[in-house]
Design an enzyme around this catalytic site. Structure first.
Site, PDB file in Angstrom:
ATOM      1  CB  ILE A  40      -0.929  -0.007   1.233  1.00 64.38           C
ATOM      2  CG1 ILE A  40      -1.920  -1.172   1.121  1.00 64.38           C
ATOM      3  CG2 ILE A  40      -1.667   1.327   1.366  1.00 64.38           C
ATOM      4  CD1 ILE A  40      -2.765  -1.392   2.355  1.00 64.38           C
ATOM      5  CG  ASP A  41       0.206   4.315  -2.950  1.00 64.89           C
ATOM      6  OD1 ASP A  41      -0.576   4.888  -2.177  1.00 64.89           O
ATOM      7  OD2 ASP A  41      -0.080   4.079  -4.146  1.00 64.89           O
ATOM      8  CB  SER A  42       2.870   7.450   1.185  1.00 67.27           C
ATOM      9  OG  SER A  42       2.994   8.111  -0.059  1.00 67.27           O
ATOM     10  CB  SER A  44      -3.213   3.896  -0.751  1.00 64.69           C
ATOM     11  OG  SER A  44      -3.202   4.002  -2.151  1.00 64.69           O
TER      12      SER A  44
END
Lengths: 83, 435
Positions: A40-42, A44
């Site tokens: 999961i990216d920042s 998100s």
């Protein structure tokens, strides 16, 4: 809001993560790291945190968000604020 | 064409439009004279001066997971849908380069051809960008405060967002560009893509345009300009270029993407060549921010420059897809520009069509979609007819395709696609049939 159990927070978080990034609910378990395990990216993570605040009726300051590395970290954080 | 120049082949086509969810269905509906223009079902729509638009035939949510759509403006989502179709139709596998996007499929063809990401470019335009995102985010901001505004708001509203997303998905590292020139935007995108390949900066370029701004504010804004048709009682018949009773354009949404490729690269992999993108001509009216120069000299220069760039003569032309939006002033003025640009004799030999009669006006998507129509008209030897043309304007004295699709002669053939935008941007792209 009544204090949620660990399982209720886990289920709620799994639903949020499924809704926002499309990861199956069964993949979301307490030991999982958001970045390393769930990919999961920042940005998100910010969305997930905002949704979690609404769902569990808590505030998650940006400084705290950076420390929440795993699903279990979030569960503990929410339980501490609710108790 | 100058013999020293690289020829640019069209090898892939994709679109999602008011006529269909992909290019084949769009093209067949166009030839059948179907309309993509519908009454809007919004609450309060009856208070607007214009109550209809050319909305997408297939909603993006039917072909893209909701998690993807959450972080894409609608104009970006449909650009990806069109690019995926174009990419697969060109026979390319998923490229080795690039990171791809989290949670998104990276479409390709099993066992298909690969392209070096360093030799792959993107030129993808939107005239307006993420209008839905900008306005919806402002509603969230006012109702719930800044902390509830999505962190994806900026990438969703920026007009280069579609180009960026397509570049990431396909691993395009030769360059990612997003030219903005209102309704000429994606005509310019095609022209810039031709130049990238000719200059040797890329072997393959994903190019096109996208627009999705059918929103009450946009309807009100164009309504305030008195630019749109108000034929609320019969939307499907509202867009009627060259008809005496035309009363304005119809707002449309959609995306169209072509794969352009150096002929050498296309031949080496045995790709299907739909036609050639032979050249592009540009001009600026330097006259008015919304009105075209009534002398038409700017538009004529764009057509002349496109022919020169392509190494073509006016007599080589058999067809023009006109910009013709169905406004009282624009359509007939463009015909005068065609005569001025090509000369009377050559102008009378071309079959002219105006496909916005069925698709509505896709603004930043129009130039790319109509470029594809132009390529297909040459390839299949058939020009779509102008829908709703019942009573031809007395001032029309050129050959307009009406009532039924028009056959084109066999053999060598060239055509132009015209796109003109607010700000005085004029673009004409020249295409040739592949023999």
């Amino acid at each position: 809001m009544a204090v949620a159990t660990e399982q209720q927070i886990l289920d709620g978080l799994a639903e949020i993560i499924d809704e926002i990034v499309g990861i199956d609910k069964s993949e979301v378990t307490p030991e999982k790291n958001f970045i390393d395990d769930l990919d999961i990216d920042s940005l998100s993570m910010v969305e997930i945190a905002v949704a979690a605040q609404d769902r569990f009726d808590v505030e998650i300051p940006d400084d705290e968000l950076r420390n929440l590395k795993t699903v279990k970290d979030v569960i503990n954080f929410v339980q501490n604020l609710q108790s | 064409m100058s013999k020293s120049q690289t020829r640019v082949a069209v090898t892939g086509l994709g679109a999602t439009t008011p006529l269909g969810g992909d290019m084949p269905s769009t093209w067949s509906a166009l030839l059948a004279g179907e309309s993509g223009i519908r009454k809007l079902d919004w609450e309060g729509v009856d208070d607007l001066p214009v109550q209809f638009a050319a909305t997408l035939k297939v909603d993006p949510s039917e072909v893209m997971p909701k998690q993807n759509l959450r972080r894409l403006d609608r104009n970006q989502a449909i650009a990806l849908i069109a690019a995926r179709e174009a990419w697969a139709s060109a026979g390319f596998a998923v490229p080795a380069g690039g990171k791809g996007q989290k949670g998104m499929d990276r479409p390709g063809v099993d066992g298909g051809f690969t392209v070096d990401g360093e030799r792959l470019g993107v030129v993808l335009s939107s005239g307006i960008g993420g209008l839905h995102t900008a306005l919806n985010s402002y509603d969230v901001f006012r109702e719930k405060g800044w902390s509830r505004v999505s962190p994806f708001t900026v990438p969703m509203l920026m007009p280069n967002g579609a180009s960026g997303h397509v570049g990431i998905e396909f691993g395009a590292m030769a360059g990612s560009h997003a030219l903005v020139s209102a309704c000429a935007s994606s005509g310019e995108a095609v022209g810039y893509a031709i130049d990238m390949i000719r200059a040797g900066r890329a072997d393959v370029v994903i190019c096109g345009g996208t627009e999705s701004c059918i929103h009450p504010l946009q309807m009100a804004s164009f309504g305030a300009m008195r630019a749109m048709s108000t034929r609320n009682e019969e939307p499907a018949r509202a867009s009627r270029p060259y008809d005496k009773n035309r009363d304005g354009f119809v707002l449309g949404e959609g995306a169209a993407v072509m794969i352009l490729e150096s002929e050498e690269h296309a031949r080496a992999r045995g790709a299907q060549i739909h036609g050639f993108a032979s050249g592009c001509g540009y001009s600026g009216d330097a006259y008015d921010i919304v009105l075209p120069d009534p002398s038409g000299s700017g538009q004529a220069k764009a057509m002349q420059r496109a022919l020169k760039d392509a190494g073509l003569e006016p007599a080589d032309l058999v067809h023009i897809n006109a910009h013709a939006t169905s406004t009282p002033a624009g359509d007939v003025a463009e015909l005068a520009s065609i005569k001025a640009g090509l000369g009377e004799e050559a102008a009378r030999q071309v079959v002219i069509t105006a496909t916005k009669s069925m698709t509505g006006h896709l603004l930043g998507g129009a130039g790319a979609l109509e470029s594809i129509f132009t390529v297909l008209a040459l390839k299949e030897g058939v020009v779509p007819f102008v829908a709703n043309l019942e009573d031809l304007d007395d001032e029309v004295d050129l050959d307009i395709a009406r009532d039924e699709p028009r056959k084109l002669p066999d053999g060598p053939a060239a055509a132009l696609n015209n796109s003109f935008g607010f700000g005085g941007h004029n673009v004409s792209v020249a295409f040739e049939r592949a023999l």
